[in-house]
Design a protein around this motif. Structure first.
Motif, PDB file in Angstrom:
ATOM      1  N   ARG A  62       0.854  -1.187   0.000  1.00 16.32           N
ATOM      2  CA  ARG A  62       0.000   0.000   0.000  1.00 16.32           C
ATOM      3  C   ARG A  62       0.887   1.233   0.000  1.00 16.32           C
ATOM      4  O   ARG A  62       1.998   1.215   0.507  1.00 16.32           O
ATOM      5  N   HIS A  64       0.563   5.876  -0.832  1.00 17.77           N
ATOM      6  CA  HIS A  64      -0.353   7.019  -0.822  1.00 17.77           C
ATOM      7  C   HIS A  64      -0.136   7.871  -2.063  1.00 17.77           C
ATOM      8  O   HIS A  64       0.858   7.722  -2.779  1.00 17.77           O
ATOM      9  N   GLU A  65      -1.071   8.735  -2.323  1.00 18.83           N
ATOM     10  CA  GLU A  65      -1.105   9.524  -3.553  1.00 18.83           C
ATOM     11  C   GLU A  65       0.170  10.336  -3.766  1.00 18.83           C
ATOM     12  O   GLU A  65       0.651  10.455  -4.884  1.00 18.83           O
ATOM     13  N   THR A  70       4.306   6.142  -6.213  1.00 22.22           N
ATOM     14  CA  THR A  70       2.980   6.317  -6.809  1.00 22.22           C
ATOM     15  C   THR A  70       3.040   7.319  -7.953  1.00 22.22           C
ATOM     16  O   THR A  70       2.514   7.077  -9.043  1.00 22.22           O
ATOM     17  N   LEU A 115      -8.733  -2.779  -5.230  1.00 23.51           N
ATOM     18  CA  LEU A 115      -8.114  -1.834  -4.301  1.00 23.51           C
ATOM     19  C   LEU A 115      -8.729  -1.970  -2.908  1.00 23.51           C
ATOM     20  O   LEU A 115      -8.011  -2.006  -1.905  1.00 23.51           O
ATOM     21  N   ALA A 116     -10.037  -2.094  -2.830  1.00 22.42           N
ATOM     22  CA  ALA A 116     -10.705  -2.265  -1.533  1.00 22.42           C
ATOM     23  C   ALA A 116     -10.266  -3.563  -0.856  1.00 22.42           C
ATOM     24  O   ALA A 116     -10.059  -3.600   0.360  1.00 22.42           O
ATOM     25  N   GLN A 119      -6.840  -3.025   0.554  1.00 22.28           N
ATOM     26  CA  GLN A 119      -6.906  -2.160   1.723  1.00 22.28           C
ATOM     27  C   GLN A 119      -7.344  -2.960   2.953  1.00 22.28           C
ATOM     28  O   GLN A 119      -6.930  -2.670   4.067  1.00 22.28           O
ATOM     29  N   GLN A 128      -0.527   7.483   8.427  1.00 20.44           N
ATOM     30  CA  GLN A 128      -0.731   8.242   7.197  1.00 20.44           C
ATOM     31  C   GLN A 128      -1.783   7.515   6.365  1.00 20.44           C
ATOM     32  O   GLN A 128      -1.866   6.294   6.393  1.00 20.44           O
ATOM     33  N   SER A 129      -2.553   8.275   5.631  1.00 21.50           N
ATOM     34  CA  SER A 129      -3.559   7.665   4.766  1.00 21.50           C
ATOM     35  C   SER A 129      -2.862   6.928   3.624  1.00 21.50           C
ATOM     36  O   SER A 129      -2.102   7.516   2.866  1.00 21.50           O
ATOM     37  N   MET A 130      -3.100   5.637   3.526  1.00 21.74           N
ATOM     38  CA  MET A 130      -2.533   4.816   2.453  1.00 21.74           C
ATOM     39  C   MET A 130      -3.672   4.397   1.534  1.00 21.74           C
ATOM     40  O   MET A 130      -4.219   3.309   1.665  1.00 21.74           O
ATOM     41  N   ASP A 131      -4.035   5.287   0.612  1.00 20.39           N
ATOM     42  CA  ASP A 131      -5.219   5.086  -0.213  1.00 20.39           C
ATOM     43  C   ASP A 131      -4.928   4.422  -1.557  1.00 20.39           C
ATOM     44  O   ASP A 131      -5.830   4.200  -2.349  1.00 20.39           O
ATOM     45  N   GLN A 132      -3.679   4.085  -1.819  1.00 21.02           N
ATOM     46  CA  GLN A 132      -3.291   3.455  -3.073  1.00 21.02           C
ATOM     47  C   GLN A 132      -2.694   2.068  -2.779  1.00 21.02           C
ATOM     48  O   GLN A 132      -2.279   1.795  -1.666  1.00 21.02           O
TER      49      GLN A 132
END
Length: 155
Positions: A62, A64-65, A70, A115-116, A119, A128-132
């Motif tokens: 994972r 992040h943006e 990324t 992706l979900a 996650q 930290q937000s790890m959205d990728q």
């Protein structure tokens, strides 16, 4: 580290290096959750510690943006970003254990359902937000087992 107070015993026995097959190497990589990803940034090698999971023989991490990897992947056309991924489990006292290196292409995961799922599989270990997520397909897998007596034992 103060060498006068470092009393760890390091065995004087010679180590043997046993090459591992790719199946065993990936099995060992899957037995730990932390590794290091290597990629290029501004034409220089860059290393980042990341946690990972194995999924269908691929390594998933994972990110992040705003992460360098990324952003690099978003700018790369073709099969993806060339990366190396390393994980190991080497005892700091005996220097026995194993190390695995995977080389391949990393691609951003863009399908929302996949992706979900990733996650849910990989919990970030940093605040930290790890959205990728990125999927690394192993094109080359190498591994070594470091033993004291040259015999592969339980790893």
């Amino acid at each position: 580290m103060n060498h006068d107070t470092d009393h760890r015993h390091i065995t004087a026995e010679p180590r043997r290096r046993i090459e591992l097959g790719s199946v065993e190497a990936l099995r060992l990589l899957g037995s730990v959750s932390l590794g290091r990803i290597v990629f290029t940034q501004h034409a220089l090698p860059t290393v980042r510690p990341v946690n990972h999971a194995l999924d269908g023989g691929d390594i998933v991490i994972r990110t992040h943006e705003a992460a360098a990897l990324t952003m690099h992947a978003r700018q790369t056309e073709g099969p993806g970003v060339v990366v190396a991924y390393e994980a190991d489990d080497i005892d700091p006292d005996t220097h026995l254990g194993w190390s695995v290196v995977v080389t391949g292409y990393a691609r951003l995961v863009t399908e929302p359902g996949e992706l979900a799922r990733y996650q849910g599989m990989l919990r970030p270990w940093v605040d930290q937000s790890m959205d990728q997520a990125m999927r690394i397909h192993p094109d080359l897998v190498t591994g070594v087992l470091l033993t004291a007596d040259g015999r592969p034992g339980e790893v």
